[in-house]
Scaffold this active site. Structure first.
Site, PDB file in Angstrom:
ATOM      1  N   TRP A  20       0.844  -1.191   0.000  1.00 48.95           N
ATOM      2  CA  TRP A  20       0.000   0.000   0.000  1.00 48.95           C
ATOM      3  C   TRP A  20       0.883   1.246   0.000  1.00 48.95           C
ATOM      4  O   TRP A  20       1.894   1.284   0.708  1.00 48.95           O
ATOM      5  CB  TRP A  20      -0.896   0.017   1.238  1.00 48.95           C
ATOM      6  CG  TRP A  20      -2.098  -0.856   1.112  1.00 48.95           C
ATOM      7  CD1 TRP A  20      -2.158  -2.205   1.312  1.00 48.95           C
ATOM      8  CD2 TRP A  20      -3.418  -0.439   0.759  1.00 48.95           C
ATOM      9  NE1 TRP A  20      -3.434  -2.657   1.100  1.00 48.95           N
ATOM     10  CE2 TRP A  20      -4.227  -1.597   0.762  1.00 48.95           C
ATOM     11  CE3 TRP A  20      -3.991   0.792   0.442  1.00 48.95           C
ATOM     12  CZ2 TRP A  20      -5.583  -1.553   0.451  1.00 48.95           C
ATOM     13  CZ3 TRP A  20      -5.347   0.833   0.142  1.00 48.95           C
ATOM     14  CH2 TRP A  20      -6.126  -0.321   0.148  1.00 48.95           C
ATOM     15  N   HIS A  50      -0.609  -6.118   5.937  1.00 47.24           N
ATOM     16  CA  HIS A  50      -1.546  -6.059   4.814  1.00 47.24           C
ATOM     17  C   HIS A  50      -0.841  -6.119   3.464  1.00 47.24           C
ATOM     18  O   HIS A  50      -1.334  -5.592   2.465  1.00 47.24           O
ATOM     19  CB  HIS A  50      -2.426  -4.815   4.952  1.00 47.24           C
ATOM     20  CG  HIS A  50      -3.202  -4.816   6.224  1.00 47.24           C
ATOM     21  ND1 HIS A  50      -4.396  -5.491   6.369  1.00 47.24           N
ATOM     22  CD2 HIS A  50      -2.912  -4.289   7.443  1.00 47.24           C
ATOM     23  CE1 HIS A  50      -4.822  -5.353   7.611  1.00 47.24           C
ATOM     24  NE2 HIS A  50      -3.940  -4.629   8.282  1.00 47.24           N
ATOM     25  N   HIS A  54      -3.738 -11.873   2.713  1.00 51.02           N
ATOM     26  CA  HIS A  54      -3.876 -11.642   4.150  1.00 51.02           C
ATOM     27  C   HIS A  54      -5.349 -11.582   4.556  1.00 51.02           C
ATOM     28  O   HIS A  54      -6.233 -11.442   3.717  1.00 51.02           O
ATOM     29  CB  HIS A  54      -3.190 -10.328   4.546  1.00 51.02           C
ATOM     30  CG  HIS A  54      -3.838  -9.118   3.950  1.00 51.02           C
ATOM     31  ND1 HIS A  54      -3.578  -8.688   2.667  1.00 51.02           N
ATOM     32  CD2 HIS A  54      -4.754  -8.236   4.451  1.00 51.02           C
ATOM     33  CE1 HIS A  54      -4.281  -7.604   2.409  1.00 51.02           C
ATOM     34  NE2 HIS A  54      -5.020  -7.316   3.475  1.00 51.02           N
ATOM     35  N   ASP A  56      -8.100  -9.605   7.302  1.00 51.25           N
ATOM     36  CA  ASP A  56      -8.306  -8.422   8.138  1.00 51.25           C
ATOM     37  C   ASP A  56      -9.046  -8.830   9.401  1.00 51.25           C
ATOM     38  O   ASP A  56     -10.010  -9.611   9.344  1.00 51.25           O
ATOM     39  CB  ASP A  56      -9.156  -7.374   7.415  1.00 51.25           C
ATOM     40  CG  ASP A  56      -8.414  -6.660   6.306  1.00 51.25           C
ATOM     41  OD1 ASP A  56      -7.177  -6.805   6.224  1.00 51.25           O
ATOM     42  OD2 ASP A  56      -9.080  -5.949   5.522  1.00 51.25           O
ATOM     43  N   HIS A  60      -8.506  -3.651  12.585  1.00 45.69           N
ATOM     44  CA  HIS A  60      -7.913  -2.920  11.461  1.00 45.69           C
ATOM     45  C   HIS A  60      -8.660  -1.612  11.187  1.00 45.69           C
ATOM     46  O   HIS A  60      -8.049  -0.608  10.815  1.00 45.69           O
ATOM     47  CB  HIS A  60      -7.935  -3.821  10.222  1.00 45.69           C
ATOM     48  CG  HIS A  60      -7.342  -3.230   8.992  1.00 45.69           C
ATOM     49  ND1 HIS A  60      -6.157  -2.540   8.987  1.00 45.69           N
ATOM     50  CD2 HIS A  60      -7.774  -3.231   7.690  1.00 45.69           C
ATOM     51  CE1 HIS A  60      -5.876  -2.139   7.754  1.00 45.69           C
ATOM     52  NE2 HIS A  60      -6.845  -2.535   6.957  1.00 45.69           N
ATOM     53  N   HIS A 161     -16.029  -3.114   4.745  1.00 39.86           N
ATOM     54  CA  HIS A 161     -15.358  -3.738   5.894  1.00 39.86           C
ATOM     55  C   HIS A 161     -16.291  -3.765   7.111  1.00 39.86           C
ATOM     56  O   HIS A 161     -16.475  -4.814   7.750  1.00 39.86           O
ATOM     57  CB  HIS A 161     -14.091  -2.956   6.266  1.00 39.86           C
ATOM     58  CG  HIS A 161     -12.890  -3.243   5.426  1.00 39.86           C
ATOM     59  ND1 HIS A 161     -12.683  -2.657   4.206  1.00 39.86           N
ATOM     60  CD2 HIS A 161     -11.820  -4.058   5.643  1.00 39.86           C
ATOM     61  CE1 HIS A 161     -11.529  -3.074   3.709  1.00 39.86           C
ATOM     62  NE2 HIS A 161     -10.984  -3.937   4.551  1.00 39.86           N
ATOM     63  N   GLU A 173      -8.090 -11.095   1.593  1.00 39.35           N
ATOM     64  CA  GLU A 173      -7.761 -10.218   0.463  1.00 39.35           C
ATOM     65  C   GLU A 173      -6.496 -10.669  -0.259  1.00 39.35           C
ATOM     66  O   GLU A 173      -5.641 -11.347   0.308  1.00 39.35           O
ATOM     67  CB  GLU A 173      -7.599  -8.771   0.964  1.00 39.35           C
ATOM     68  CG  GLU A 173      -8.902  -8.203   1.507  1.00 39.35           C
ATOM     69  CD  GLU A 173      -8.765  -6.892   2.253  1.00 39.35           C
ATOM     70  OE1 GLU A 173      -9.743  -6.116   2.266  1.00 39.35           O
ATOM     71  OE2 GLU A 173      -7.685  -6.644   2.843  1.00 39.35           O
TER      72      GLU A 173
END
Length: 209
Positions: A20, A50, A54, A56, A60, A161, A173
């Site tokens: 990210w 992340h 992975h 969540d 998070h 989410h 994800e």
């Protein structure tokens, strides 16, 4: 594809993998070599939770949410179905109503929108919040996507989410689905036993049922 072998649907973790923007880059190095120690090589790993494939945890996106060790690990092991939802800007109840999902507990969505693990996408198909009650009514407890997030990349509200976990649906994800067919599989995607973590990398594998 019919095989008795387990099929890896994880992104390989290496120093070229995309992260990210602004997050911790992935790095693996041998910090203590066999020549130095006299017996073994010892590696050092630096990464964001992340990065790559992975899960969540609610922590998070919710300071009061459950952390990884609070989650039911049974959710990450068991029968799953892969379906194709390519060429869509977003995915919600309307797009999934045409699929037969009765009896499905885990659902993996192939968007085929971004297949380059070493490049972070500029835009991804996302899940709309109305997908959560629909999946819950079907009895689905885990949703997996082949992109870095279930929400738009620049979104701050993270409606998908929040609604998914509100309805008891866990999030997986960055799975890799381009090399597997639609259908029913056995899934193993166990998180690490990270006590206070907001997520965890997983080694996700499937085997046709």
């Amino acid at each position: 594809m019919k095989t008795s072998e387990w099929i890896d649907i994880s992104q390989p973790l290496n120093n070229d993998i995309a992260t990210w923007p602004g997050d911790t880059p992935f790095s693996y190095e041998v910090s203590w070599s066999k020549e130095e120690s006299g017996s073994v090589n010892v590696g050092k790993l630096t990464m964001s939770i992340h990065t790559g494939t992975h899960i969540d945890a609610p922590f998070h996106f919710d300071n009061n949410g459950k952390k990884v060790l609070d989650l039911d690990i049974q959710v990450y092991v068991g029968p799953t179905r892969i379906i194709d939802v390519s060429n869509l800007e977003s995915i919600g109840k309307k797009e999934l109503e045409k699929f037969h999902l009765e009896g499905v507990e885990r659902l993996l969505l192939r968007t085929s929108s971004h297949g380059k693990a070493n490049e972070f996408p500029d835009i991804i198909p996302h899940l709309r919040a109305d997908i959560a009650p629909f999946l819950s009514e079907k009895g689905i407890r885990l949703i997996g996507v082949d992109v870095p997030s279930v929400d738009p990349l620049d979104d701050k509200e993270l409606a998908a989410h929040h609604q998914l976990f509100k309805h008891g649906i866990h999030i997986l994800e960055n799975v890799v689905l381009d090399h597997v067919a639609d259908g029913d599989y056995e899934l193993i995607a166990l998180p690490l036993a990270l006590s206070d973590a907001d997520g965890s990398p997983v080694r996700a594998v499937i085997k046709p049922i």
